[in-house]
Write a protein that holds these residues in place. Sequence first.
Motif, short mmCIF file in Angstrom:
data_model
loop_
_atom_site.label_atom_id
_atom_site.label_comp_id
_atom_site.label_asym_id
_atom_site.label_seq_id
_atom_site.Cartn_x
_atom_site.Cartn_y
_atom_site.Cartn_z
N LYS A 1 2.08 -44.19 -20.73
CA LYS A 1 1.21 -43.08 -20.32
C LYS A 1 0.74 -42.32 -21.55
O LYS A 1 1.40 -42.33 -22.60
CB LYS A 1 1.91 -42.15 -19.32
CG LYS A 1 3.14 -41.45 -19.84
CD LYS A 1 3.75 -40.49 -18.79
CE LYS A 1 4.81 -41.10 -17.91
NZ LYS A 1 6.09 -41.43 -18.56
N TYR B 1 -2.59 -32.68 -23.37
CA TYR B 1 -2.08 -31.53 -22.63
C TYR B 1 -2.67 -30.20 -23.12
O TYR B 1 -2.83 -29.28 -22.34
CB TYR B 1 -0.56 -31.42 -22.82
CG TYR B 1 0.27 -32.30 -21.91
CD1 TYR B 1 0.28 -32.09 -20.53
CD2 TYR B 1 1.08 -33.30 -22.43
CE1 TYR B 1 1.08 -32.88 -19.70
CE2 TYR B 1 1.88 -34.09 -21.61
CZ TYR B 1 1.87 -33.87 -20.24
OH TYR B 1 2.66 -34.63 -19.42
N PHE C 1 0.01 -36.68 -26.54
CA PHE C 1 1.29 -37.14 -25.97
C PHE C 1 1.13 -38.57 -25.50
O PHE C 1 0.11 -38.92 -24.90
CB PHE C 1 1.67 -36.25 -24.78
CG PHE C 1 2.94 -36.66 -24.08
CD1 PHE C 1 4.14 -36.04 -24.38
CD2 PHE C 1 2.93 -37.67 -23.11
CE1 PHE C 1 5.32 -36.42 -23.74
CE2 PHE C 1 4.11 -38.05 -22.47
CZ PHE C 1 5.30 -37.42 -22.79
N TYR D 1 12.38 -47.33 -24.92
CA TYR D 1 11.55 -46.21 -24.50
C TYR D 1 11.18 -45.45 -25.76
O TYR D 1 12.03 -45.24 -26.63
CB TYR D 1 12.28 -45.25 -23.55
CG TYR D 1 11.46 -44.01 -23.32
CD1 TYR D 1 10.39 -44.01 -22.45
CD2 TYR D 1 11.72 -42.84 -24.03
CE1 TYR D 1 9.58 -42.89 -22.28
CE2 TYR D 1 10.93 -41.71 -23.86
CZ TYR D 1 9.87 -41.74 -22.98
OH TYR D 1 9.08 -40.63 -22.82
N ILE E 1 -2.35 -39.05 -17.87
CA ILE E 1 -1.72 -38.01 -17.05
C ILE E 1 -2.65 -36.81 -16.90
O ILE E 1 -2.88 -36.31 -15.81
CB ILE E 1 -0.39 -37.55 -17.71
CG1 ILE E 1 0.60 -38.70 -17.79
CG2 ILE E 1 0.21 -36.37 -16.95
CD1 ILE E 1 1.09 -39.18 -16.46
N VAL E 2 -3.15 -36.31 -18.01
CA VAL E 2 -4.12 -35.20 -17.97
C VAL E 2 -5.13 -35.44 -19.09
O VAL E 2 -4.82 -36.08 -20.08
CB VAL E 2 -3.48 -33.81 -18.18
CG1 VAL E 2 -2.74 -33.37 -16.95
CG2 VAL E 2 -2.58 -33.78 -19.40
N LEU F 1 6.27 -29.62 -21.23
CA LEU F 1 5.48 -30.84 -21.06
C LEU F 1 6.33 -32.04 -20.68
O LEU F 1 5.88 -32.92 -19.96
CB LEU F 1 4.74 -31.17 -22.36
CG LEU F 1 3.81 -30.08 -22.89
CD1 LEU F 1 3.23 -30.51 -24.23
CD2 LEU F 1 2.71 -29.77 -21.89
N GLN F 2 7.53 -32.10 -21.25
CA GLN F 2 8.36 -33.27 -21.01
C GLN F 2 9.83 -32.95 -21.14
O GLN F 2 10.23 -32.12 -21.97
CB GLN F 2 8.02 -34.39 -22.01
CG GLN F 2 8.54 -35.76 -21.55
CD GLN F 2 8.96 -36.68 -22.67
OE1 GLN F 2 9.27 -36.23 -23.77
NE2 GLN F 2 8.99 -37.97 -22.41
N LEU G 1 9.11 -40.22 -14.70
CA LEU G 1 8.46 -39.55 -13.57
C LEU G 1 7.35 -38.63 -14.08
O LEU G 1 7.38 -38.20 -15.24
CB LEU G 1 9.46 -38.69 -12.79
CG LEU G 1 10.60 -39.39 -12.04
CD1 LEU G 1 11.78 -39.67 -12.95
CD2 LEU G 1 11.06 -38.54 -10.86
N VAL G 2 6.42 -38.33 -13.20
CA VAL G 2 5.44 -37.28 -13.50
C VAL G 2 5.50 -36.26 -12.37
O VAL G 2 5.56 -36.62 -11.19
CB VAL G 2 4.01 -37.85 -13.68
CG1 VAL G 2 3.50 -38.55 -12.43
CG2 VAL G 2 3.04 -36.74 -14.11
N GLY H 1 2.15 -31.86 -13.88
CA GLY H 1 1.73 -32.63 -15.05
C GLY H 1 2.83 -32.90 -16.06
O GLY H 1 2.65 -33.72 -16.96
N ALA H 2 3.95 -32.23 -15.95
CA ALA H 2 5.07 -32.51 -16.86
C ALA H 2 5.65 -33.88 -16.54
O ALA H 2 5.60 -34.34 -15.40
CB ALA H 2 6.15 -31.45 -16.72
N THR H 3 6.20 -34.52 -17.56
CA THR H 3 6.79 -35.84 -17.33
C THR H 3 8.25 -35.85 -17.73
O THR H 3 8.75 -34.93 -18.39
CB THR H 3 6.04 -36.96 -18.08
OG1 THR H 3 6.22 -36.80 -19.49
CG2 THR H 3 4.55 -36.96 -17.74
N ASN H 4 8.92 -36.89 -17.32
CA ASN H 4 10.36 -37.03 -17.50
C ASN H 4 10.69 -38.46 -17.85
O ASN H 4 10.11 -39.38 -17.31
CB ASN H 4 11.06 -36.66 -16.17
CG ASN H 4 12.58 -36.82 -16.20
OD1 ASN H 4 13.16 -37.40 -15.29
ND2 ASN H 4 13.22 -36.32 -17.23
N TYR H 5 11.62 -38.60 -18.79
CA TYR H 5 12.26 -39.89 -19.00
C TYR H 5 13.75 -39.62 -19.05
O TYR H 5 14.18 -38.66 -19.69
CB TYR H 5 11.83 -40.57 -20.30
CG TYR H 5 12.68 -41.79 -20.58
CD1 TYR H 5 12.45 -42.98 -19.90
CD2 TYR H 5 13.77 -41.73 -21.46
CE1 TYR H 5 13.27 -44.08 -20.10
CE2 TYR H 5 14.59 -42.83 -21.66
CZ TYR H 5 14.33 -44.00 -20.98
OH TYR H 5 15.15 -45.09 -21.17
#
Lengths: 358, 358
Positions: A224, A228, A239, A253, A357-358, B169-170, B244-245, B249-253
């Motif tokens: 992705k 932002y 990002f 990752y 994403i954005v 953001l993340q 995840l998103v 708009g924030a994402t996660n790993y």
Amino acid sequence: MSAKDGMNYAPEGKKLEPVCKKGDFRVGVIGLDHGHINGMCSGLVEAGAEVTMVYDPDAQKAEAFAARFPGTKIAARREDVLEDKSIQMIASAAVTADRCAVGLDAMSHGKHYFSDKAPFTTLDQLSSARAKVTETGLIWAVCYSERVQNEAAVHAGRLIMDGVIGRVLQVIGMGPHRLNAPSRPEWFFRKERYGGILTDIGSHQIEQFLYYSGASDARVLHAKVANYAHPDYPELEDFGDATLVADNGATNYFRVDWFTPDGLRTWGDGRTFILGTEGYIEMRKYIDVARSPEGNHVFLVTGDREEMISVTGKVGFPYHGELILDCLNGTQNAMPQEHTFKAAELCISAQNAAMRIV
Amino acid sequence: MSAKDGMNYAPEGKKLEPVCKKGDFRVGVIGLDHGHINGMCSGLVEAGAEVTMVYDPDAQKAEAFAARFPGTKIAARREDVLEDKSIQMIASAAVTADRCAVGLDAMSHGKHYFSDKAPFTTLDQLSSARAKVTETGLIWAVCYSERVQNEAAVHAGRLIMDGVIGRVLQVIGMGPHRLNAPSRPEWFFRKERYGGILTDIGSHQIEQFLYYSGASDARVLHAKVANYAHPDYPELEDFGDATLVADNGATNYFRVDWFTPDGLRTWGDGRTFILGTEGYIEMRKYIDVARSPEGNHVFLVTGDREEMISVTGKVGFPYHGELILDCLNGTQNAMPQEHTFKAAELCISAQNAAMRIV
């Protein structure tokens, strides 16, 4: 040339012995669009090469470079460098999208090529480079500096080769960078020119994954990108992240971004976490945040210990010397050609597969 | 009860004032299959609750628990706890797949419910819990201890609420755990019983993501699981990750695994990295690897500084007191009900979507 400014970061490590005598290996430079060229060439020079000629359409840039590498002649035309029979390798930090063309020309003139990363912005460029290498037998090297010019990264590779953490299962990389937008050239904000964040700074990450996991191929599972917080630069991706699985089952990752805060004492708090069956490694590559502004720290945890190994000035960068010897001897010790190309291929594949994403 | 043994880890923080008087809030316990019950109940007791009754089919476990919480009566039957009119809340660390059933019974008897994580192993269980909460108006709380019982995690939340790193953001989370397989009960290795690695230890990670990003919903973009190195336990997943998103708009790993090496001085080198537009936070939650065996470190980088903030014994766990007050007053300050359920939903969704690597 502050360490706070990633655009001109030129890493220094322990000085290693030159691998050849003066005059054995001559380098010509075409394209000074990215400051990485300084670190690329200083590495070669320390290892015994001479930089004998430089060309850039911007005369000021060429002069600054020649001042930094005394004895370098400023060429009036690009062809003057290509046609100089005494030059064995062309090095380039042209605009990312133009790096492939320089390499094709270099090889058409019988010279090895040393490209700044990322080496390509499209898979078509990569195909043409693969074909040219097959045709000529020359070396198309890429300076993935976040591994080959970081002493922690070099030392971690040795620990892994020694089996200290067992089989490598996963590599997590974080590659935050300081943007400092006013210091960047215009091309840096045009996606067609820089290639996208996963292609650009993501290329370091995928190269590290392939190297530490010992994989020869991998598949992009998800990627992705986002912008932002930089609406003034609509083509900048501030990002990006991706996850891959290698042919040997190891996974990766990584996250790259342009959000390094001004309070950090270097351009980015780069980390690499390598999980093995028998232990793990964390690298704090450029700083030990809130403790020391010095980088090159390897944190090792195994079956019997936790250990902090700080290697600034202790390891050096054997890459450049090995690359010179590869060119002179027809070996592939610095980095196998297919590994170089595979890292480039996968970062472009990740870029092409990325959801916005954005 | 060593810190090296995650199964019996019961975190301690700064002692906070009780929120109620003796006798105001009575807790009954059903299901001692996971040692987490000790941390859950000690948190409640410190906040002013009394644990008055316990039931477990294993009499030895019930006795050990009663010895740890003096004054707790051992019930002969599960129903004795459910039917005790003086008890306002049932707490449970039953086998993961059985936790929902305990909660449904608790609410059918008019009691609030406090579940160990993960609270559910299937989306059907979750649906039944949502319906029961709607029907009864009672609280179905879940002890996501890696946030609510870690002082670094609590402090980081306050920094973010104060806007210190700008917009989040993340969130990257790493949740490595020591396996110590011989110490684990048989159900721990049966996937239908423990729910899979993303459902189990992944639930902490997704809860933290929703909390720190301030998101109310999210989408699983990719997830994977593996059993890399434990062929003797074919239903164990020793590795899992997901990205995840969120709706904002924030994402996660996050990555979770069972590969903590024996040389680490605690059960897992849990980290959380929170990237914001104006700065970032790293938490070293349980250890500062190769330096201090003490945990609860927040590393903060902003526009003007790098700062290490060590908060062991300085913050405490306000969660349990807030939960008691929520039950007494009908508020939702400890954790909104929908947040609790959403974290559970997303970890099961990630588990269901996960590709199997090996």
